[in-house]
Structures are given as structure tokens and as C-alpha cells.
Design an enzyme around this catalytic site. Structure first.
Site, PDB file in Angstrom:
ATOM      1  N   ALA A   1       0.800  -1.231   0.000  1.00  0.00           N
ATOM      2  CA  ALA A   1       0.000   0.000   0.000  1.00  0.00           C
ATOM      3  C   ALA A   1       0.830   1.277   0.000  1.00  0.00           C
ATOM      4  CB  ALA A   1      -0.919   0.003   1.221  1.00  0.00           C
ATOM      5  N   GLY A  28       3.714   1.474  -1.700  1.00  0.00           N
ATOM      6  CA  GLY A  28       4.620   1.351  -2.858  1.00  0.00           C
ATOM      7  C   GLY A  28       4.272   2.350  -3.957  1.00  0.00           C
ATOM      8  N   ALA A  82       0.801   1.874  -5.798  1.00  0.00           N
ATOM      9  CA  ALA A  82      -0.329   2.305  -4.979  1.00  0.00           C
ATOM     10  C   ALA A  82      -0.431   3.831  -5.015  1.00  0.00           C
ATOM     11  CB  ALA A  82      -0.150   1.816  -3.542  1.00  0.00           C
ATOM     12  N   LYS A 108       1.559  -8.008 -12.293  1.00  0.00           N
ATOM     13  CA  LYS A 108       2.582  -8.603 -13.140  1.00  0.00           C
ATOM     14  C   LYS A 108       3.958  -8.140 -12.666  1.00  0.00           C
ATOM     15  CE  LYS A 108       3.985  -5.127 -14.531  1.00  0.00           C
ATOM     16  NZ  LYS A 108       4.867  -4.156 -15.121  1.00  0.00           N
ATOM     17  N   HIS A 111      -2.380  -4.018 -16.945  1.00  0.00           N
ATOM     18  CA  HIS A 111      -3.205  -2.812 -17.076  1.00  0.00           C
ATOM     19  C   HIS A 111      -3.315  -2.301 -18.511  1.00  0.00           C
ATOM     20  CE1 HIS A 111       0.556  -0.451 -16.907  1.00  0.00           C
ATOM     21  NE2 HIS A 111      -0.137   0.542 -17.405  1.00  0.00           N
ATOM     22  N   LYS A 151      -6.705  -0.322 -20.935  1.00  0.00           N
ATOM     23  CA  LYS A 151      -6.666   0.987 -21.598  1.00  0.00           C
ATOM     24  C   LYS A 151      -7.773   1.050 -22.640  1.00  0.00           C
ATOM     25  CE  LYS A 151      -1.669   1.748 -21.141  1.00  0.00           C
ATOM     26  NZ  LYS A 151      -1.450   3.019 -20.482  1.00  0.00           N
ATOM     27  N   GLU A 174       9.768   5.053 -23.383  1.00  0.00           N
ATOM     28  CA  GLU A 174       9.408   5.910 -22.244  1.00  0.00           C
ATOM     29  C   GLU A 174      10.550   6.880 -21.964  1.00  0.00           C
ATOM     30  OE1 GLU A 174       6.831   3.740 -19.085  1.00  0.00           O
ATOM     31  OE2 GLU A 174       8.443   2.379 -19.568  1.00  0.00           O
ATOM     32  N   HIS A 212       2.852  -6.495 -21.046  1.00  0.00           N
ATOM     33  CA  HIS A 212       2.037  -5.561 -21.813  1.00  0.00           C
ATOM     34  C   HIS A 212       2.138  -5.715 -23.337  1.00  0.00           C
ATOM     35  CE1 HIS A 212       1.654  -3.827 -17.958  1.00  0.00           C
ATOM     36  NE2 HIS A 212       2.707  -3.046 -17.972  1.00  0.00           N
ATOM     37  N   LYS A 228      13.569   2.534 -21.098  1.00  0.00           N
ATOM     38  CA  LYS A 228      13.531   3.691 -20.199  1.00  0.00           C
ATOM     39  C   LYS A 228      14.510   4.746 -20.686  1.00  0.00           C
ATOM     40  CE  LYS A 228      10.872   1.631 -17.127  1.00  0.00           C
ATOM     41  NZ  LYS A 228       9.447   1.934 -17.077  1.00  0.00           N
TER      42      LYS A 228
HETATM   43  C1  BG6 Z   1       4.222  -0.675 -15.790  1.00  0.00           C
HETATM   44  C2  BG6 Z   1       5.705  -0.901 -15.813  1.00  0.00           C
HETATM   45  O1  BG6 Z   1       3.547  -1.891 -15.729  1.00  0.00           O
HETATM   46  O2  BG6 Z   1       3.842   0.032 -16.958  1.00  0.00           O
HETATM   47  C3  BG6 Z   1       6.421   0.445 -15.870  1.00  0.00           C
HETATM   48  O3  BG6 Z   1       6.090  -1.605 -14.628  1.00  0.00           O
HETATM   49  C4  BG6 Z   1       5.919   1.257 -17.036  1.00  0.00           C
HETATM   50  O4  BG6 Z   1       7.829   0.246 -15.959  1.00  0.00           O
HETATM   51  C5  BG6 Z   1       4.389   1.326 -17.027  1.00  0.00           C
HETATM   52  O5  BG6 Z   1       6.453   2.577 -16.926  1.00  0.00           O
HETATM   53  C6  BG6 Z   1       3.843   1.998 -18.276  1.00  0.00           C
HETATM   54  O6  BG6 Z   1       2.464   2.101 -18.123  1.00  0.00           O
HETATM   55  P1  BG6 Z   1       1.637   3.320 -18.730  1.00  0.00           P
HETATM   56  O7  BG6 Z   1       0.210   3.029 -18.418  1.00  0.00           O
HETATM   57  O8  BG6 Z   1       2.157   4.565 -18.085  1.00  0.00           O
HETATM   58  O9  BG6 Z   1       1.933   3.274 -20.197  1.00  0.00           O
END
Ligand code: BG6
Length: 485
Positions: free
Chosen positions: A18, A20, A23, A151, A181, A185, A219, A243, A329
Site C-alpha cells: 500500500a 509502494g 499504490a 505482473k 493494465h 486501456k 518511455e 504488456h 527507459k
Molecule cells: C508498468 C511498468 O507496468 O507500466 C512500468 O512496470 C511502465 O515500468 C508502465 O512505466 C507503463 O504504463 P503506462 O500506463 O504509463 O503506459
């Protein structure tokens, strides 16, 4: 088959991890948004993590998180009812203290008895997940419960199988929600709508018309407080096996027999089963200069902060159509695109100086940003004398539609789906295990990491990887400015 509730029943949400990063950035602001949207009215949130803190301190932590990462100002009036829903117990106090905290929270709900659900959100690294499961069993918090697993699910095939077996000792498959996640989207789901609700594109969605596909998620972000997690995870496990592969499955799958969890899961799994085991020669791993100097990073760290690869899907629809994936990154730009390059016409009747074909093939592009967009680029005639061609594009942005304000953020949608028992946008154990299986040659024999400068597009060898094609990003033309409604 599991039943899906029309709306969320009264819930106690137990948030593991919680304090982290996830969160703070996503889960707490997301829960506030669900509450304010009227999708989580009779609920209590119990935060838990290794840290010791009082309820008030965690409420203050949650408010700061919502102020920093949520939408709009968090006034006292806005915060009041939500703040009252939150309590905290340290994991160090053991399973009984956790059970007491959940029971106390249940008493505060208006609903009672069997109508009250528990949702355990495990925002913890793979190696901590088994401990949490054990703790939930000891605390007797399995009944009426669902569990969301973050994940990466395991770190390879063996650990994923072991984790699945351990969870199944305690929870049934119906209770488990493995979250990715990206599937929550709006734009990812629009791929399904776009492909299967229209007659226009599906006939050309195959090897006869498509030349190659790029799934590109660079990113600009660095590791911001997640270095220890990342050092043992790396870009492949953090982003690709999760993802990017899930998005690839939506893009590549056959039409499911219906839009229900099992048929969708089955079609996605068929795609995963058709992927050729990943050949390390088709992979570029990179590490940004300066990563090794960070605290929590080994001086000789081999963790990749960048990865690009060619993925081959061996089935009738996609034979001979390479899928190129890239993410990393500290790159030059942040973007999340799927770009589909169509084959060029068989003959050109345009004069050599007309410009035909000089700006790459026609593309269909999905932008998976929160304000999602799509575009179709094609050659058209430049107005004026002679026959000069140029690349034009048709663009669409959800932001411009009248329902743009109803958009739920990915985590919000998925938490709400799990509260209703809807597995449609969650991953399956079989799918994850297949993905680990095809990953094994790469995990066993990773190519050496190559350094890249922060702010670049990755190591130079990414161009050889994709040749004779070229990476779509950075775009030559920027997206059209979108008008807000
Ligand atoms: C997360 C990764 O699951 O997804 C991160 O652990 C990454 O490293 C992030 O930055 C990207 O998600 P989003 O929704 O910002 O594109």
C-alpha cells in the site's frame, strides 16, 4: 462459468504494497475516482505493507498520493468520505491483526453477510506473492474473496507454474484476476471494436495485405524509486512478456466466438502458442549509460533497460509478417503506438519524381495514450500542376467525441471489473505460461546489453534488427492538434 455482477457489491479492498510506487501513482487515485464516479460506494480500504504507521498517517499518505497523481484539487470536502473509508495495518503484525482489521472494516459497511466481498490487491513483487497468499490463508480471508495479482506473474516458466500451483492451493481460478493494465486501456479495447465491429478492415487484416507490424512503447521515464525492483526484473519481464505481448494478442487474434472471457482468452492463447520461441539473434538488449552508477544496481549489472525484438507468429494469418517490438527507459520520447504497415501496390504508374512510395508504406496507427488516437496514412495528390504525391493522413481522437469525459483510467476499469467478477480483460494462467515457454531461449541465452545514451532511441543495432524496414518513431509528421469538446 463465473457470474458477473451488474454492479460492485459492498467491498473491503485490501491493498498489499500500500505504500509502494504503484499504490501511490495509480491505485489510491484510481480508488478515489471510482468512489467519486459512484462505482464504489459501500466500500472500505485496508492498506497494508511492511512499514509501521498509524491509520492517520496512511490516510495522509493516500491524500498526498491523490493530490500528486489524481485529477483536480483534493479539497477537505472532496476528501472527507473517501478518507473515512481508509485504514491501515502493518504486515509485520501478522495474519491475525490483518484479519481483525478486515473484520472491523466489514462492520463499517452498510451491506452485510454473504453480500460483502473482499478484494485483495497484491501490488507486490513476484517473490513476495507467495507469502501474501499464505498470510491470507492463515488470516482466513479467502472466503468471499477475489485476488488481483500484479505482473510480472513469476519470472520464468518454472516460477510461474509454482506460483499458480501455490495460489490454487488456496484460491480457485474463478477468484484469481491476473492484471495487465494495458488491457484496461480504452485504446486497447478499441482495437477489438475496430477490428470486429466493422466490415472494413477485417478482410485486409492478414499476410496478404499487411507487410509488418510495430508495437513501440518508448518511455522518457527513468526508474523513479523502483530501481531495486527493476534491477531484478528488466525491460523484458516488466514490459514485453506482459504488456506488449498482450497488446500483440489483441492485434493478432482470430475473431472470438463471443466477447466473453473464455472465448477471448482462448483466441489470445492460440496466438501465444503460435509464436516461435524467441531467438536471441532477433533481440537487441540495451542499458542506458549511468544505470550502473545507481545505488541498488550491481557494478556489473546485466539488466536491460531497453529491449527491441522481432517476433514471428507461425499461423496462416501471419506467416511472413514480422512483428517488431520495442520499449525502454530514458528514451528520446514517450509514446505507445501500434503501427501496421500495409504492402505497397504491385506496380506504380506514377513518374519516378512524383514522390510515390518515397515516404514509406501506408500505415494504420493506434496510439494507446490515455487520450487515444488512430490514424490512417496514405498517398494523395498535392494540389497544383503535375502529379506530385505526398503522405496525408486521416486522424481520429477519442478526445473529440462527446463521451470523452466518461473515460476510466486502466486501473480504475480493471479494479471495477474484478469487483464485479468480470475476467474479460484479465490474463489467463495458460496464456502466461505459454509466454514464459516461448521466452525460454532468450532467458537462457540473453544477448549482451549494449549501452545507449539517455535521451536516444536505444542502441544503434535496432536499425539492423528492423532493416529493410524502418522504425516509425520518431514520427515525421506530428499528430494533428486535437480539439477538446
Ligand atoms: C508498468 C511498468 O507496468 O507500466 C512500468 O512496470 C511502465 O515500468 C508502465 O512505466 C507503463 O504504463 P503506462 O500506463 O504509463 O503506459
Amino acid at each position: 462459468m463465473a457470474t458477473i455482477d451488474d454492479k460492485a457489491l459492498p467491498h473491503v479492498i485490501v491493498l498489499f504494497g500500500a505504500t509502494g510506487d504503484l499504490a501511490r501513482r495509480k491505485l489510491l487515485p484510481g480508488l478515489l475516482r471510482l468512489h467519486e464516479a459512484g462505482l464504489m460506494t459501500d466500500a472500505q480500504i485496508v492498506g497494508t505493507s511492511l512499514e509501521e504507521m498509524a491509520d492517520e498517517d496512511f490516510v495522509a499518505f493516500a491524500r498526498d498520493a491523490c493530490e500528486e497523481f489524481g485529477k483536480g484539487d483534493i479539497t477537505d470536502a472532496r476528501w472527507q468520505t473517501f478518507g473515512e473509508m481508509i485504514s491501515y495495518v502493518s504486515t509485520k503484525e501478522g495474519p491475525h491483526a490483518l484479519a481483525d482489521a478486515v473484520k472491523l472494516a466489514e462492520k463499517k459497511l452498510q451491506g452485510a453477510g454473504n453480500d460483502v466481498r473482499r478484494l485483495h490487491y497484491l501490488s507486490v513483487p513476484p517473490k513476495a506473492a507467495q507469502d501474501v497468499i499464505r498470510q491470507l490463508e492463515e488470516a482466513d480471508l479467502v472466503e468471499r474473496a477475489r485476488i488481483i495479482m500484479e505482473k510480472p506473474f513469476g519470472t520464468d516458466l518454472e516460477s510461474a507454474k509454482e506460483l499458480n500451483a501455490k495460489i490454487h492451493e488456496v484460491f480457485t481460478e474463478e477468484q484469481i484476476f491476473r492484471i495487465d493494465h494495458f488491457l484496461g486501456k480504452e485504446a486497447a479495447q478499441n482495437i477489438l471494436a475496430f477490428r470486429f465491429a466493422n466490415g472494413l478492415f477485417e478482410p485486409i487484416w492478414n499476410r496478404n495485405f499487411i507487410d509488418h507490424v510495430q508495437i513501440d512503447i518508448p518511455e522518457t521515464l527513468g526508474l523513479e524509486g523502483r530501481t531495486a525492483f527493476y534491477e531484478s526484473t528488466g525491460a523484458y519481464r516488466d514490459m514485453v512478456v506482459t504488456h506488449l505481448m498482450q497488446v500483440l494478442a489483441f492485434m493478432a487474434m482470430e475473431p472470438p466466438t463471443s466477447l466473453a472471457p473464455d472465448p477471448i482468452g482462448e483466441e489470445k492463447n492460440k496466438v501465444f502458442r503460435s509464436i516461435q520461441p524467441l531467438d536471441p539473434r532477433n533481440v537487441v538488449r540495451g542499458q542506458y549509460s549511468g544505470y550502473r552508477g545507481k545505488n541498488e544496481v550491481a557494478d556489473d549489472s546485466d539488466t536491460e533497460t531497453f529491449i527491441a525484438m522481432k517476433v514471428i507468429i507461425d499461423n496462416w494469418r501471419w506467416a511472413g509478417v514480422p512483428f517488431f517490438l520495442r520499449t525502454g527507459k530514458k528514451l528520446a520520447e514517450g509514446a505507445r503506438i501500434i503501427s501496421i504497415a500495409f504492402k505497397e501496390p504491385p506496380l506504380t504508374m506514377f513518374p519516378s519524381n512524383s514522390g510515390a512510395g518515397t515516404q514509406g508504406p501506408d500505415h494504420l496507427t493506434f496510439d494507446l495514450a490515455d487520450q487515444s488516437k488512430m490514424s490512417l496514412s496514405f498517398y494523395g495528390k498535392r494540389p497544383g500542376p503535375g502529379m506530385k504525391l505526398e503522405k496525408l493522413s486521416m486522424q481520429f481522437a477519442t478526445q473529440e467525441t462527446s463521451s470523452a469525459t466518461g473515460v476510466l483510467e486502466a486501473y480504475e476499469r480493471l479494479i471495477h471489473d474484478a469487483m464485479r467478477g468480470d475476467h474479460t480483460l484479465f490474463t489467463t494462467a495458460e496464456g502466461i505460461e505459454t509466454l514464459w515457454k516461448i521466452s525460454q531461449p532468450l532467458l537462457d541465452n540473453p544477448p549482451p546489453v549494449r549501452l545507449y545514451a539517455p535521451g536516444s532511441w536505444g542502441p544503434n543495432s535496432i536499425h539492423q534488427l528492423i532493416a529493410p524496414h524502418a522504425w516509425r518513431l520518431p514520427f515525421e509528421r506530428s499528430w494533428r492538434e486535437t480539439k477538446k469538446q
